[in-house]
Design an enzyme around this catalytic site. Structure first.
Site, PDB file in Angstrom:
ATOM      1  N   TYR A 179       0.791  -1.224   0.000  1.00  0.00           N
ATOM      2  CA  TYR A 179       0.000   0.000   0.000  1.00  0.00           C
ATOM      3  C   TYR A 179       0.822   1.271   0.000  1.00  0.00           C
ATOM      4  O   TYR A 179       0.668   2.124   0.847  1.00  0.00           O
ATOM      5  CB  TYR A 179      -1.009   0.005   1.158  1.00  0.00           C
ATOM      6  N   HIS A 180       1.715   1.385  -0.941  1.00  0.00           N
ATOM      7  CA  HIS A 180       2.404   2.642  -1.149  1.00  0.00           C
ATOM      8  C   HIS A 180       1.555   3.462  -2.111  1.00  0.00           C
ATOM      9  O   HIS A 180       1.934   3.695  -3.252  1.00  0.00           O
ATOM     10  CB  HIS A 180       3.806   2.424  -1.720  1.00  0.00           C
ATOM     11  N   GLN A 181       0.393   3.844  -1.633  1.00  0.00           N
ATOM     12  CA  GLN A 181      -0.512   4.615  -2.476  1.00  0.00           C
ATOM     13  C   GLN A 181       0.096   5.992  -2.712  1.00  0.00           C
ATOM     14  O   GLN A 181       0.513   6.669  -1.780  1.00  0.00           O
ATOM     15  CB  GLN A 181      -1.882   4.754  -1.818  1.00  0.00           C
TER      16      GLN A 181
END
Length: 153
Positions: free
Chosen positions: A84-86
């Site tokens: 989840y490196h959004q």
């Protein structure tokens, strides 16, 4: 990403769209990667350390024979995850850009006293790990706030 409510404490749902290719090219690429890893493990340089692939079945995939393409497809679909490196969800840009959320001072357009200082302000998704970008944004936020509050004091 889907917000479940207006409550900021409620976690959103993330849909990374993994394995949505109708021709299964993404799964085939994963399986090819597994086969390449197996080839590397069998190399003389790793065999001198008795390297081997662990054959513990992935829960839910026991019905497939271990090491078949069907098994690996099941395993990949079962254990896939994201860290989840959004990025790029609150794009920085000029007010004239309908997709822009923040200005160059990290202020959210149309919301008083709110700034965003994380990797969501990146205008485009980067191809590498976002850590350096996060540090840069943090340093820039520090400079902006230091200047802002020194003018007030």
């Amino acid at each position: 990403m889907t917000l479940l409510s207006k409550d900021p404490a409620e976690s959103p749902l993330f849909f990374p769209n993994y394995f949505t290719d109708p021709e299964n090219h993404d799964i085939k690429t994963f399986i090819a990667s597994i086969r390449e890893a197996q080839r590397i493990v069998k190399s003389p340089s790793l065999q001198k350390f008795d390297a081997k692939i662990v054959d513990i079945p992935v829960p839910g995939c026991e019905r497939y024979g271990f090491d078949t393409d069907e098994y690996w497809e099941c395993a990949v679909r079962t254990i896939i995850s994201s860290i989840y490196h959004q990025t790029s969800t609150c794009k920085m840009g000029p007010k004239s850009d309908p997709e822009a959320v923040v200005n160059p001072y990290l202020q959210v357009y149309g919301v008083k006293n709110l700034r965003v200082a994380d990797i969501s302000i990146l205008p485009v998704t980067i191809s590498g790990h976002p850590m350096a970008s996060a540090y840069m944004i943090g340093e820039k936020a520090y400079d902006i706030l230091k200047e802002h509050y020194s003018l007030i004091i």
